[in-house]
Design an enzyme around this catalytic site. Structure first.
Site, mmCIF file in Angstrom:
data_model
loop_
_atom_site.group_PDB
_atom_site.id
_atom_site.type_symbol
_atom_site.label_atom_id
_atom_site.label_comp_id
_atom_site.label_asym_id
_atom_site.label_seq_id
_atom_site.Cartn_x
_atom_site.Cartn_y
_atom_site.Cartn_z
ATOM 1 C CD GLN A 194 3.346 5.658 2.664
ATOM 2 O OE1 GLN A 194 2.311 5.166 2.224
ATOM 3 N NE2 GLN A 194 4.340 4.937 3.161
ATOM 4 C CB CYS A 204 5.447 1.923 7.345
ATOM 5 S SG CYS A 204 4.927 3.370 6.437
ATOM 6 C CG LEU A 205 6.778 0.774 1.329
ATOM 7 C CD1 LEU A 205 6.020 1.094 0.046
ATOM 8 C CD2 LEU A 205 7.943 -0.155 1.054
ATOM 9 C CG HIS A 253 0.486 6.542 5.538
ATOM 10 N ND1 HIS A 253 1.600 7.099 6.117
ATOM 11 C CD2 HIS A 253 0.780 5.233 5.348
ATOM 12 C CE1 HIS A 253 2.525 6.173 6.277
ATOM 13 N NE2 HIS A 253 2.048 5.028 5.822
ATOM 14 N N GLY A 282 0.830 -1.188 0.000
ATOM 15 C CA GLY A 282 0.000 0.000 0.000
ATOM 16 C C GLY A 282 0.867 1.240 0.000
ATOM 17 C CG HIS A 339 -0.401 0.972 7.115
ATOM 18 N ND1 HIS A 339 0.467 0.560 8.090
ATOM 19 C CD2 HIS A 339 0.324 1.778 6.286
ATOM 20 C CE1 HIS A 339 1.667 1.080 7.861
ATOM 21 N NE2 HIS A 339 1.608 1.828 6.761
ATOM 22 C CD GLU A 340 -0.909 2.498 2.620
ATOM 23 O OE1 GLU A 340 -0.521 3.671 2.470
ATOM 24 O OE2 GLU A 340 -0.152 1.578 2.979
#
Length: 150
Positions: A51, A88-89, A134, A46, A130-131
């Site tokens: 991000q 997480c990225l 963000h 995701g 999660h997204e």
């Protein structure tokens, strides 16, 4: 399209509430493509617009079953709870156990501007949550009682 560098924890944009998309424009469609390209190049599941440094309420999710494009997503139903590890990225090398709803229903716009709903459970529900976090300036490390290096 383009592969963007992923913004890392510590950058202000990751802590800000992203701006609502008021109209689906060619720039929003390009953003969806760039998010998708960056997601796949990063081998994530995701990715949200903040991000890649863009304050828009847009995210993409693909846990391996196909791509979901989310514009202005909102969780409208939640069921159950489960705790599982997340990473997480934007926070490489760190994981933590996070309590999330086991099943969610997300309402959002698709690339044509239509209002759509997606139901997800398990890992897909976790990725949606999660997204969307963000987009509200929330990181998984804010929800994990403790984090650890991997």
């Amino acid at each position: 399209m383009a592969v963007y560098q992923i913004v890392k924890m510590g950058e202000d944009i990751l802590r800000e509430k992203a701006q609502e998309v008021k109209k689906i424009t060619p720039n929003i469609l390009k953003l969806l493509e760039n998010l998708t390209d960056t997601l796949y190049a990063s081998q994530g599941v995701g990715l949200a617009a903040p991000q890649i440094g863009i304050s828009k309420r847009v995210a993409v999710v693909d846990i391996g079953d196909g791509l979901f494009e989310l514009i202005n997503p909102v969780i409208i139903e939640r069921y159950g709870e489960e705790i599982d590890k997340e990473g997480c990225l934007s926070i490489p090398g760190i994981q933590g156990e996070v309590k999330r709803s086991a099943k969610v229903v997300v309402q959002c716009q698709d690339r044509e501007g239509n209002l759509v709903q997606y139901a997800g459970e398990g890992f897909l529900a976790r990725a949606f949550q999660h997204e969307i976090d963000h987009l509200d300036g929330v990181l998984f490390v804010d929800l994990a009682p403790e984090v650890y290096k991997v």
